[in-house]
Structures are given as structure tokens and as C-alpha cells.
Write a protein that holds these residues in place. Structure first.
Motif, short mmCIF file in Angstrom:
data_model
loop_
_atom_site.label_atom_id
_atom_site.label_comp_id
_atom_site.label_asym_id
_atom_site.label_seq_id
_atom_site.Cartn_x
_atom_site.Cartn_y
_atom_site.Cartn_z
N GLN A 26 0.83 -1.20 0.00
CA GLN A 26 0.00 0.00 0.00
C GLN A 26 0.87 1.25 0.00
N GLU A 27 1.97 1.20 0.77
CA GLU A 27 2.85 2.37 0.83
C GLU A 27 3.46 2.65 -0.54
N MET A 28 3.87 1.57 -1.23
CA MET A 28 4.45 1.76 -2.55
C MET A 28 3.43 2.28 -3.54
N THR A 60 12.10 15.46 6.01
CA THR A 60 12.33 16.02 7.35
C THR A 60 11.98 17.50 7.39
N LEU A 61 12.44 18.25 6.40
CA LEU A 61 12.19 19.69 6.36
C LEU A 61 10.71 20.02 6.22
N ARG A 62 10.00 19.22 5.44
CA ARG A 62 8.57 19.48 5.23
C ARG A 62 7.71 18.82 6.30
N GLN A 63 8.36 17.96 7.16
CA GLN A 63 7.62 17.22 8.20
C GLN A 63 6.47 16.42 7.57
N LEU A 64 6.81 15.77 6.45
CA LEU A 64 5.85 14.94 5.73
C LEU A 64 6.54 13.62 5.35
N PRO A 65 5.77 12.55 5.16
CA PRO A 65 6.39 11.30 4.69
C PRO A 65 6.99 11.49 3.30
N VAL A 66 8.04 10.75 3.02
CA VAL A 66 8.70 10.91 1.71
C VAL A 66 7.81 10.43 0.57
N THR A 67 6.72 9.72 0.89
CA THR A 67 5.78 9.28 -0.14
C THR A 67 4.75 10.34 -0.49
N HIS A 79 2.95 13.23 -2.22
CA HIS A 79 3.16 13.59 -3.62
C HIS A 79 3.80 14.97 -3.78
N ARG A 80 3.62 15.87 -2.81
CA ARG A 80 4.26 17.18 -2.90
C ARG A 80 5.76 17.07 -2.69
N VAL A 81 6.18 16.21 -1.75
CA VAL A 81 7.61 15.97 -1.52
C VAL A 81 8.23 15.30 -2.73
N GLN A 82 7.53 14.29 -3.27
CA GLN A 82 8.03 13.59 -4.45
C GLN A 82 8.18 14.55 -5.63
N GLN A 83 7.21 15.41 -5.78
CA GLN A 83 7.23 16.35 -6.91
C GLN A 83 8.41 17.30 -6.80
N GLU A 84 8.63 17.84 -5.61
CA GLU A 84 9.76 18.74 -5.41
C GLU A 84 11.09 18.00 -5.62
N TRP A 85 11.13 16.76 -5.16
CA TRP A 85 12.35 15.94 -5.32
C TRP A 85 12.66 15.72 -6.79
N PHE A 86 11.64 15.36 -7.57
CA PHE A 86 11.84 15.18 -9.01
C PHE A 86 12.31 16.48 -9.67
#
Length: 558
Positions: free
Chosen positions: A6-8, A259-266, A268-275
Motif C-alpha cells: 500500500q505504501e508503494m 524532514t524539512l517538510r515534516q511529511l512522509p517521503v511518499t 506527492h508534494r515531496v516527491q514532486q519537489e524531489w523530481f
């Protein structure tokens, strides 16, 4: 296994399922899910990034404190008794006093310039620690100074540390901040600079009543307290995710973002910024390889050559507009007259007919007024944008200088008979300081650290900061004879540059409010061909596809 699956599945991988790159200069909240609201309210929602930024901004307080501490120490009898060379009666006192003051600017220029490669090589975080160590050595030498030479060397070494901090603190803040509140968090740097000036002024105003040399040694000693807190505390905060990505440490960059966003790495906003970060790094790395193909092989000589030519890249197509804006902002920040007022405000108030005690008090009030102005920009910079603040600031400062020039020109020969215009001039100086603090104080510190591409960001910010210190040095040289020999001419001189700053801003400074650091290519229109745009899209598609394959492979392994 089910929970792992589910996490994936929650990871938004394909471009049509939540992760989309922004290929334009619109505000981020108009095109994608934001981390929170822009402006002051968003500062509290992004509380961990705010905490990191506030801590890094202590470097600004160190910088401001050192600026403010000298203005009162230079007139202390206890200080002049030890350093007779700078007393008013000594031959060549003006030169030696100017040299001692200028050592900070010279050291800061050297520190800011070298911090570019240090921040790239050792990380933004660890370069802060290096800067603190150098600053502490300089502070120890100043506190223990027994003669003029020792004090001057201490000022030079301390200046190197200050220059390094003044460059890397806003750089670190810009790279860890969510785009919605990046401006507000970068304002913390200027807020702490002015806060340091205010604290230093009132501490030295109080210690001047102490007997003995601790009247001036204690203020020098106390500046080590915030720098030590910064140097130790910064080790517990995350690395810049953009620096990690530039070193190929992509998984660590993702963890740092989470860590900076205090959100799980999954998320979608963190993923989008990472990409976006990875795509921007890859694009500029390819551009560098295309521009310098013979320097890509790994060798010490090629590394040195690539380091040198990358400085020149700041002035080439794809970056020269940003360098122009960064250096120009720092130029006008000094030439609108701010440090002339900070350094020589007692003299300026004397020209308006105020007595010595009132001159010092009004100088302190002037600094507090600037602090009030800076405080307002924490809300306004992300609410209204950078350009409107700069334009309105230039307008209000021009009006202030012009009216003061008229009053000084007409009434300075006999202020006691014209107390009204004298106090009106003092009030206009306070209005000028309020206007500067709300506009041209914070914005030139905020924009350079957000406009450069990742590969050249440290060097671009270094060049901008060097512009600040070089022009600070020039202002320090020209202001005393300008005030002494022209009277109202000093205000007319700065009024002209305030007006020029308005014209320059209108034609050359773009709006960066709400844009991610990765959107600046489009803000500055530096992707100028279809080939470049296609190459960037191909990089982004490859990153998404690669991540998609890795996630699917991980699911199958389960």
C-alpha cells in the motif's frame, strides 16, 4: 507485506498521476498542491523549515552586531586611551580609524568570495561551522587586543568569518524553504542583521559608562555567544536537499526534504519537489558538460579548471541576467545611503542641530525604526512580491532624501533658529529608515539566493555578497568627505541613486514570488530554444520512468 504494498502504491510516479513538472513561471500554488498558504500564515505551518531558517539567520545577527558595535566603541574614552592612534588629536587619526573600519569590509569580501567553493565542496551546513570558527578566532584577537596592529588583524580575520556567514546563511535558507514562504524566511536574515545592530548599539551605549577597558572588551567578547550557538546548533539540522542532489546523493536528498517538510517521503508534494530538484541538477550538469566537454574527465587539474570556468559561467548566456540582478541589487542597497546613515548618523544628526546625547539616542532610535520596517516584510514579501516592495521603497526613499536636502540646504547655517525644519528632517530620516527596512533592506538579501541555478547558486550568491561588501567599502570612503564638504549634497547624491534604483528595478528585476528555485530558468527566460526545452523534458521523463521502474521492482521483490 500488504502495508508495504500500500505504501508503494501511494507513491505518485507517472506524470499523469499527480507528479507534473512546472515548465513556466507561474506561482507554484496556481499549478500544483502547495505545502501551505503563502506569507505569514504559511511560516507557522512550515514550522520545522522556519526553525532551521531562524537558526541559520543567527549568522545575520553576528554580522549586524559587529556592524553596530564599532559606532559607539570608536568614541569611547576607554578605547581611545588604549588605541591613541585613532584619537582625534593623533596625527593621521582619520586614516587609521578608516583602515580599522575598512578591515571588516576587506575581510568580508575575501570571506564571501571564497565561501562560494567552500559551500559547494563541504556543504552549506559545514561551511557555516567553518565560518564560525574563523569568526571566533578574530573575536578572540579583538577582545585581547593590546595594540592597534593586533586589533586590526583581529578585525580582518573576524571580517572573513562575517563575509562567509553573510553569504552562506541566505543560501542555506533559500534551499531548505518551501516556495510559498521562501521570501518570508529569507527576511529573517535581514531581520537578524538589524536586530544585531540594535543589540550592539544599546549594549555599547550602556558599557561606555563602565570604568576600565572592559567597557569596550566586553562588547567584543559578547559577539562570540551567538556565533558559538550557531556553530554547534547547525550540526543538528538537515543538509540542504539541493546540495545533496548536486552531489548525486538523491535518496538522502529525499529524506532531507521529508524532514524539512515534516511529511512522509511518499507525499506527492515531496516527491514532486524531489523530481524537480533532480531534473534541474541533471539539466545544468548536462549543460556544463556541453559547454566544457574537455574538462569532464576526473583529474585534479580538470577539477581546478572547471571550478575557474564555472565562475565565468555566471557571466555567460543562461546566467548573466541573474548575475546582473544579484550584483545590481546589492549595489543599490548600499548606494541608496543606508550604511552612510548607520555609520555616520551621529554626524548627520549634528548637522541638524541636535546635541551629543540626543545624537546617540536618535541613532539608536533610527536602528529600531529599521527593525520595525524589516518586521513588516516578513508578511509583505510573500504577500505582495519582491518587485512592488522595491519600487515603492525607491519612491519613498527618493522623496525623503530630496526633502531633507532642501531643509539642510536652506537652514543648516542656523539650526537653533529653525528647530521645526530640524526635527522635520530627523522625522524624515526615520521615515527613510522605515521604508528601507521594509523594502530594500530584506529583498536584496533574499533574491540572489533564489535566482541562480543549482550548479552556480553558491558562486552567484558569493558574487552578489561580494558586491555588497565592495560597495559598502566604497560608501564608507566617500560618505565622510561628502557630508563634510557638501552638506545637503550628500542627501541629493543618495536621492539620485534612489531614483536610479526605481528605474533599474522597473526594467530589469523580475518577480520571483511563489516560484520554486527550479522555475527560475523560465522566470529569467534562460531556456531560449526548443532544443533546450526538449532536452529538459527528456531528462524529467527519464527520472520519472527510472523511479517508476525502481518502485515496481521493489514491489515485485516483496
Amino acid at each position: 507485506m500488504e502495508s508495504r504494498f500500500q505504501e508503494m502504491k501511494e507513491v505518485p510516479i507517472p506524470a499523469d498521476e499527480g507528479v507534473k513538472f512546472v515548465h513556466h513561471a507561474e506561482a507554484v500554488w496556481q499549478q500544483r498542491d502547495p505545502y501551505g498558504p503563502p506569507g505569514f500564515k504559511g511560516v507557522f505551518i512550515s514550522y520545522y523549515a522556519t526553525l532551521c531558517a531562524a537558526f541559520a539567520a543567527i549568522g545575520g545577527m553576528v554580522f549586524g552586531y559587529d556592524q553596530g558595535v564599532v559606532s559607539v566603541i570608536l568614541v569611547m574614552p576607554q578605547f581611545l586611551a588604549r588605541f591613541t592612534r585613532v584619537s582625534e588629536t593623533a596625527p593621521g587619526a582619520g586614516f587609521y580609524k578608516g583602515l580599522m573600519t575598512a578591515m571588516i569590509e576587506l575581510g568580508a569580501f575575501l570571506g564571501a568570495f571564497n565561501q562560494g567553493w567552500i559551500a559547494d565542496k563541504y556543504s552549506r551546513k559545514h561551511s557555516i561551522v567553518i565560518a564560525v570558527v574563523i569568526f571566533t578566532i578574530g573575536s578572540v584577537v579583538q577582545t585581547a587586543a593590546m595594540d592597534y596592529a593586533m586589533l586590526t588583524v583581529g578585525r580582518l580575520v573576524g571580517g572573513i568569518g562575517i563575509g562567509m556567514l553573510s553569504m552562506v546563511a541566505p543560501l542555506y535558507i533559500s534551499e531548505i524553504s518551501p516556495p510559498e514562504v521562501r521570501g518570508s524566511l529569507l527576511v529573517l536574515e535581514e531581520f537578524c542583521i538589524v536586530f544585531g545592530i540594535v543589540v550592539a548599539f544599546w549594549i555599547t551605549y550602556g558599557t561606555r559608562y563602565m570604568s576600565g577597558e572592559w567597557a569596550w572588551r566586553l562588547p567584543f567578547l559578547l559577539q562570540m555567544v551567538p556565533s558559538t550557538i550557531l556553530g554547534i546548533g547547525i550540526l543538528f539540522f538537515p543538509f540542504s536537499p539541493r546540495w545533496l542532489a548536486s552531489k548525486g546523493r538523491d535518496s538522502e536528498a529525499l529524506q532531507s526534504l521529508g524532514t524539512l517538510r515534516q511529511l512522509p517521503v511518499t507525499d506527492h508534494r515531496v516527491q514532486q519537489e524531489w523530481f524537480d530538484i533532480r531534473a534541474e541538477v541533471a539539466f545544468h550538469r548536462q549543460s556544463s558538460a556541453k559547454r566544457h566537454p574537455t574538462l569532464q574527465s576526473k583529474s585534479n587539474l580538470n577539477s581546478i579548471k572547471l571550478e575557474l570556468v564555472s565562475w565565468m559561467d555566471c557571466f555567460r548566456k543562461g546566467c548573466w541576467r541573474r548575475t546582473h540582478v544579484g550584483v545590481g541589487l546589492m549595489f543599490f542597497q548600499q548606494f541608496v545611503g543606508i550604511n552612510a546613515l548607520i555609520y555616520y548618523s551621529p554626524t548627520l544628526f549634528e548637522t541638524m542641530g541636535l546635541n551629543y546625547s540626543m545624537q546617540l539616542i536618535m541613532s539608536g532610535v533610527l536602528n529600531v525604526t529599521q527593525l520595525v520596517g524589516v518586521s513588516t516584510s516578513i508578511w509583505t514579501i510573500d504577500r505582495f512580491g519582491r518587485r512592488p516592495l522595491l519600487l515603492w521603497g525607491s519612491f519613498f526613499m527618493t522623496i525623503s532624501h530630496l526633502i531633507i536636502a532642501v531643509f539642510v540646504g536652506k537652514y543648516s547655517q542656523n539650526w537653533p533658529a529653525h528647530r521645526g525644519p530640524g526635527w522635520a528632517s530627523a522625522a524624515l530620516l526615520l521615515f527613510y529608515m522605515l521604508s528601507f527596512g521594509a523594502t530594500w533592506g530584506p529583498v536584496p538579501w533574499a533574491m540572489p539566493s533564489e535566482i541562480f541555478p543549482s550548479s552556480l547558486r553558491a558562486k552567484g550568491v558569493a558574487l552578489s555578497t561580494c558586491s555588497n561588501w565592495f560597495n559598502n567599502f566604497i560608501i564608507g570612503l566617500i560618505t565622510p568627505p561628502l557630508v563634510q564638504n557638501t552638506g545637503f549634497g550628500a542627501y541629493a547624491f543618495f536621492a539620485v541613486f534612489c531614483l536610479l534604483s526605481f528605474v533599474w528595478t522597473y526594467f530589469f528585476v523580475p518577480e520571483t514570488r511563489g516560484r520554486t528555485l527550479e522555475q527560475m530558468d523560465h522566470v529569467f527566460k534562460d531556456i531560449s530554444s526548443e532544443e533546450e526545452e526538449a532536452r529538459r523534458r527528456a531528462i524529467e521523463a527519464d527520472i520519472i520512468a527510472s523511479h517508476h521502474r525502481n518502485v515496481n521492482s521493489g514491489i515485485q521483490d516483496q
